[in-house]
Write a protein that holds these residues in place. Structure first.
Motif, PDB file in Angstrom:
ATOM      1  N   GLY A  98      15.041  10.330 -39.631  1.00 23.19           N
ATOM      2  CA  GLY A  98      15.233  10.701 -38.226  1.00 23.19           C
ATOM      3  C   GLY A  98      16.624  11.190 -37.875  1.00 23.19           C
ATOM      4  N   ILE A  99      17.400  11.580 -38.888  1.00 22.27           N
ATOM      5  CA  ILE A  99      18.763  12.040 -38.607  1.00 22.27           C
ATOM      6  C   ILE A  99      18.780  13.562 -38.492  1.00 22.27           C
ATOM      7  CG2 ILE A  99      21.097  12.175 -39.609  1.00 22.27           C
ATOM      8  CD1 ILE A  99      20.088   9.360 -40.911  1.00 22.27           C
ATOM      9  N   LYS A 100      19.497  14.052 -37.466  1.00 19.84           N
ATOM     10  CA  LYS A 100      19.561  15.509 -37.253  1.00 19.84           C
ATOM     11  C   LYS A 100      20.529  16.126 -38.267  1.00 19.84           C
ATOM     12  CE  LYS A 100      19.961  14.803 -32.688  1.00 19.84           C
ATOM     13  NZ  LYS A 100      20.528  15.015 -31.382  1.00 19.84           N
TER      14      LYS A 100
ATOM     15  N   TYR B  64      19.883   7.667 -49.414  1.00 18.23           N
ATOM     16  CA  TYR B  64      19.227   6.659 -48.569  1.00 18.23           C
ATOM     17  C   TYR B  64      20.260   5.709 -47.952  1.00 18.23           C
ATOM     18  CZ  TYR B  64      16.287   2.731 -47.143  1.00 18.23           C
ATOM     19  OH  TYR B  64      15.683   1.734 -46.419  1.00 18.23           O
ATOM     20  N   ILE B  65      21.239   5.311 -48.746  1.00 14.13           N
ATOM     21  CA  ILE B  65      22.284   4.407 -48.237  1.00 14.13           C
ATOM     22  C   ILE B  65      23.028   5.100 -47.079  1.00 14.13           C
ATOM     23  CG2 ILE B  65      24.349   3.077 -48.846  1.00 14.13           C
ATOM     24  CD1 ILE B  65      23.252   3.181 -51.813  1.00 14.13           C
ATOM     25  N   LEU B  66      23.308   6.381 -47.284  1.00 14.05           N
ATOM     26  CA  LEU B  66      23.975   7.176 -46.245  1.00 14.05           C
ATOM     27  C   LEU B  66      23.100   7.262 -44.993  1.00 14.05           C
ATOM     28  CD1 LEU B  66      26.582   8.831 -45.990  1.00 14.05           C
ATOM     29  CD2 LEU B  66      25.378  10.762 -46.985  1.00 14.05           C
ATOM     30  N   ALA B  67      21.807   7.512 -45.190  1.00 14.56           N
ATOM     31  CA  ALA B  67      20.885   7.622 -44.053  1.00 14.56           C
ATOM     32  C   ALA B  67      20.849   6.320 -43.259  1.00 14.56           C
ATOM     33  CB  ALA B  67      19.483   7.980 -44.550  1.00 14.56           C
ATOM     34  N   ARG B  68      20.777   5.182 -43.961  1.00 14.89           N
ATOM     35  CA  ARG B  68      20.719   3.890 -43.269  1.00 14.89           C
ATOM     36  C   ARG B  68      22.020   3.601 -42.516  1.00 14.89           C
ATOM     37  NH1 ARG B  68      16.871  -0.114 -44.284  1.00 14.89           N
ATOM     38  NH2 ARG B  68      18.162  -1.108 -42.700  1.00 14.89           N
ATOM     39  N   PHE B  69      23.140   3.998 -43.119  1.00 13.63           N
ATOM     40  CA  PHE B  69      24.435   3.813 -42.455  1.00 13.63           C
ATOM     41  C   PHE B  69      24.466   4.617 -41.151  1.00 13.63           C
ATOM     42  CE2 PHE B  69      28.796   5.322 -41.695  1.00 13.63           C
ATOM     43  CZ  PHE B  69      29.445   4.103 -41.546  1.00 13.63           C
ATOM     44  N   LEU B  70      23.996   5.867 -41.229  1.00 15.65           N
ATOM     45  CA  LEU B  70      24.004   6.736 -40.049  1.00 15.65           C
ATOM     46  C   LEU B  70      23.055   6.205 -38.968  1.00 15.65           C
ATOM     47  CD1 LEU B  70      24.093  10.160 -41.882  1.00 15.65           C
ATOM     48  CD2 LEU B  70      25.878   9.235 -40.399  1.00 15.65           C
ATOM     49  N   MET B  71      21.884   5.713 -39.379  1.00 19.42           N
ATOM     50  CA  MET B  71      20.915   5.176 -38.410  1.00 19.42           C
ATOM     51  C   MET B  71      21.507   4.004 -37.643  1.00 19.42           C
ATOM     52  SD  MET B  71      17.705   5.201 -40.952  1.00 19.42           S
ATOM     53  CE  MET B  71      16.606   4.113 -40.062  1.00 19.42           C
ATOM     54  N   GLU B  72      22.245   3.157 -38.378  1.00 18.47           N
ATOM     55  CA  GLU B  72      22.771   1.953 -37.745  1.00 18.47           C
ATOM     56  C   GLU B  72      24.037   2.188 -36.936  1.00 18.47           C
ATOM     57  OE1 GLU B  72      22.899  -1.146 -40.774  1.00 18.47           O
ATOM     58  OE2 GLU B  72      20.806  -0.623 -41.219  1.00 18.47           O
ATOM     59  N   LYS B  73      24.885   3.093 -37.430  1.00 18.66           N
ATOM     60  CA  LYS B  73      26.207   3.233 -36.791  1.00 18.66           C
ATOM     61  C   LYS B  73      26.362   4.511 -35.972  1.00 18.66           C
ATOM     62  CE  LYS B  73      28.117  -0.205 -39.317  1.00 18.66           C
ATOM     63  NZ  LYS B  73      28.414  -1.505 -38.777  1.00 18.66           N
ATOM     64  N   HIS B  74      25.601   5.547 -36.270  1.00 19.40           N
ATOM     65  CA  HIS B  74      25.838   6.845 -35.609  1.00 19.40           C
ATOM     66  C   HIS B  74      24.533   7.534 -35.227  1.00 19.40           C
ATOM     67  CE1 HIS B  74      30.101   6.535 -36.590  1.00 19.40           C
ATOM     68  NE2 HIS B  74      29.724   6.098 -37.778  1.00 19.40           N
ATOM     69  N   ALA B  75      23.597   6.767 -34.722  1.00 25.69           N
ATOM     70  CA  ALA B  75      22.293   7.336 -34.356  1.00 25.69           C
ATOM     71  C   ALA B  75      22.481   8.442 -33.319  1.00 25.69           C
ATOM     72  CB  ALA B  75      21.410   6.233 -33.801  1.00 25.69           C
TER      73      ALA B  75
ATOM     74  N   ALA C 193      19.262  19.681 -51.655  1.00 25.78           N
ATOM     75  CA  ALA C 193      18.117  19.547 -50.751  1.00 25.78           C
ATOM     76  C   ALA C 193      17.694  18.096 -50.546  1.00 25.78           C
ATOM     77  CB  ALA C 193      16.945  20.367 -51.288  1.00 25.78           C
ATOM     78  N   GLY C 194      17.815  17.267 -51.595  1.00 22.46           N
ATOM     79  CA  GLY C 194      17.384  15.866 -51.506  1.00 22.46           C
ATOM     80  C   GLY C 194      18.153  15.077 -50.460  1.00 22.46           C
ATOM     81  N   LEU C 195      19.416  15.409 -50.246  1.00 24.56           N
ATOM     82  CA  LEU C 195      20.223  14.705 -49.239  1.00 24.56           C
ATOM     83  C   LEU C 195      19.660  14.998 -47.848  1.00 24.56           C
ATOM     84  CD1 LEU C 195      22.705  13.057 -48.288  1.00 24.56           C
ATOM     85  CD2 LEU C 195      24.005  15.193 -48.303  1.00 24.56           C
ATOM     86  N   SER C 196      19.471  16.288 -47.543  1.00 15.94           N
ATOM     87  CA  SER C 196      18.946  16.659 -46.223  1.00 15.94           C
ATOM     88  C   SER C 196      17.549  16.084 -46.025  1.00 15.94           C
ATOM     89  CB  SER C 196      18.896  18.185 -46.086  1.00 15.94           C
ATOM     90  OG  SER C 196      20.199  18.705 -46.202  1.00 15.94           O
ATOM     91  N   GLU C 197      16.746  16.088 -47.096  1.00 14.06           N
ATOM     92  CA  GLU C 197      15.372  15.562 -47.024  1.00 14.06           C
ATOM     93  C   GLU C 197      15.389  14.081 -46.626  1.00 14.06           C
ATOM     94  OE1 GLU C 197      13.268  16.088 -50.775  1.00 14.06           O
ATOM     95  OE2 GLU C 197      12.001  14.373 -50.292  1.00 14.06           O
ATOM     96  N   GLU C 198      16.247  13.304 -47.273  1.00 13.38           N
ATOM     97  CA  GLU C 198      16.297  11.862 -46.985  1.00 13.38           C
ATOM     98  C   GLU C 198      16.842  11.607 -45.583  1.00 13.38           C
ATOM     99  OE1 GLU C 198      15.196   9.350 -49.305  1.00 13.38           O
ATOM    100  OE2 GLU C 198      15.226   8.287 -47.409  1.00 13.38           O
ATOM    101  N   LEU C 199      17.849  12.393 -45.172  1.00  9.91           N
ATOM    102  CA  LEU C 199      18.410  12.197 -43.832  1.00  9.91           C
ATOM    103  C   LEU C 199      17.350  12.501 -42.780  1.00  9.91           C
ATOM    104  CD1 LEU C 199      21.991  13.785 -44.231  1.00  9.91           C
ATOM    105  CD2 LEU C 199      21.372  11.378 -44.300  1.00  9.91           C
TER     106      LEU C 199
END
Ligand SMILES: [Mg+2]
Length: 268
Positions: free
Chosen positions: A111-113, A80-91, A101-107
């Motif tokens: 909304g991360i590709k 989740y921390i990774l997902a939020r970082f990506l949403m804010e900095k690398h959308a 699987a849990g990493l890809s699921e959370e990303l």
């Protein structure tokens, strides 16, 4: 005469998971009761783990199945921390995950590709991966050599299980660092990023928050970086003799001692 200032009360306790509340599949003695006592005394409890193998919901489900009370929005995990970082900095950028699987699921949930083919991803995101293959490592290596952004949930060298330690996410990160000659940006503890998310979503105050964990290099260092108090529990990774310059506020054999140490009693 000036009034003597007493230490501010704890309004929130953030608990690490592995080595703090459980070891592998085994709940540590007193852990469930500790959380219940704190909640009964009006202390908010949150969960913070560098592990990125599960989604937020997946961690909440695991905690619930073990007997803890946990909601997904109380869980801050590496994915989740990774997902939020990506949403804010690398959308908008596509991620190649080296994870379970849990990493890809959370990303994806955020909304991360995600592209597991490893063709043209501009970002390589690494966490613990017990399904790791040489092929996956090779795809990440090629992307990193082409200049992809290198992110990791954490660099924990090991993680504790009920039967001893196992290689942690850091061991996989190290293989990629060594082969690509690149250095990752690590979003998990001791990076204070998770605390910014917690503050935003739960309105925490650092001076009234206690971090409880079993690692000096992540949990206690995180507390110091965020200006909060810390309790080191000796039920997991760090031992009393490891304590050096980074001094926790409390050192406890386990979380079973925490509520008494804080002077909290379960409501009758
Ligand atoms: Mg731990």
């Amino acid at each position: 005469m000036a009034k003597q200032q007493s230490a501010p009360p704890i309004s929130c306790a953030i608990f690490d998971l592995d080595g703090t509340l459980f070891l592998g599949k085994k709940v540590l003695p007193g852990a469930i009761e500790c959380l219940e006592t704190l909640r009964g005394a009006g202390v908010k409890t949150l969960f913070l783990t560098n592990a990125g193998t599960r989604s937020r919901q997946g961690v909440a489900d695991k905690l619930t199945s073990m007997g803890f009370k946990a909601q997904a929005d109380e869980v801050y995990c590496g994915s989740y921390i990774l997902a939020r970082f990506l949403m804010e900095k690398h959308a908008g950028k596509t991620v190649f995950p080296v994870g379970e699987a849990g990493l890809s699921e959370e990303l994806r949930r955020n909304g991360i590709k995600v592209d597991e083919s490893g063709k043209d991803s501009g970002i390589v995101a690494v966490c613990l991966d017990r399904t790791l293959t040489y092929e996956k490592l090779g795809k990440a290596h090629v992307l990193l050599r082409k200049g992809a952004l290198f992110l990791a949930t954490n660099k924990d060298h090991i993680f504790p299980t009920e039967s001893g330690t196992m290689p942690g996410a850091g061991a996989i990160v190290a293989a990629l660092e060594f082969s690509s000659e690149r250095t990752p940006y690590v979003v998990g503890k001791p990076n204070p990023m998770a605390f910014d998310l917690m503050r935003e979503e739960h309105g925490l105050k650092s001076g009234e928050t206690l971090m409880v964990g079993d690692r000096l290099d992540t949990d206690v260092a995180f507390a110091r970086n965020c200006g909060m108090k810390s309790a080191l529990v000796l039920s997991g990774n760090s031992k009393r003799e490891d304590i050096g310059d980074l001094l926790p506020d409390y050192v406890l054999d386990s979380v079973a001692q925490l509520s008494a140490k804080l002077g909290l009693k379960k409501k009758a």
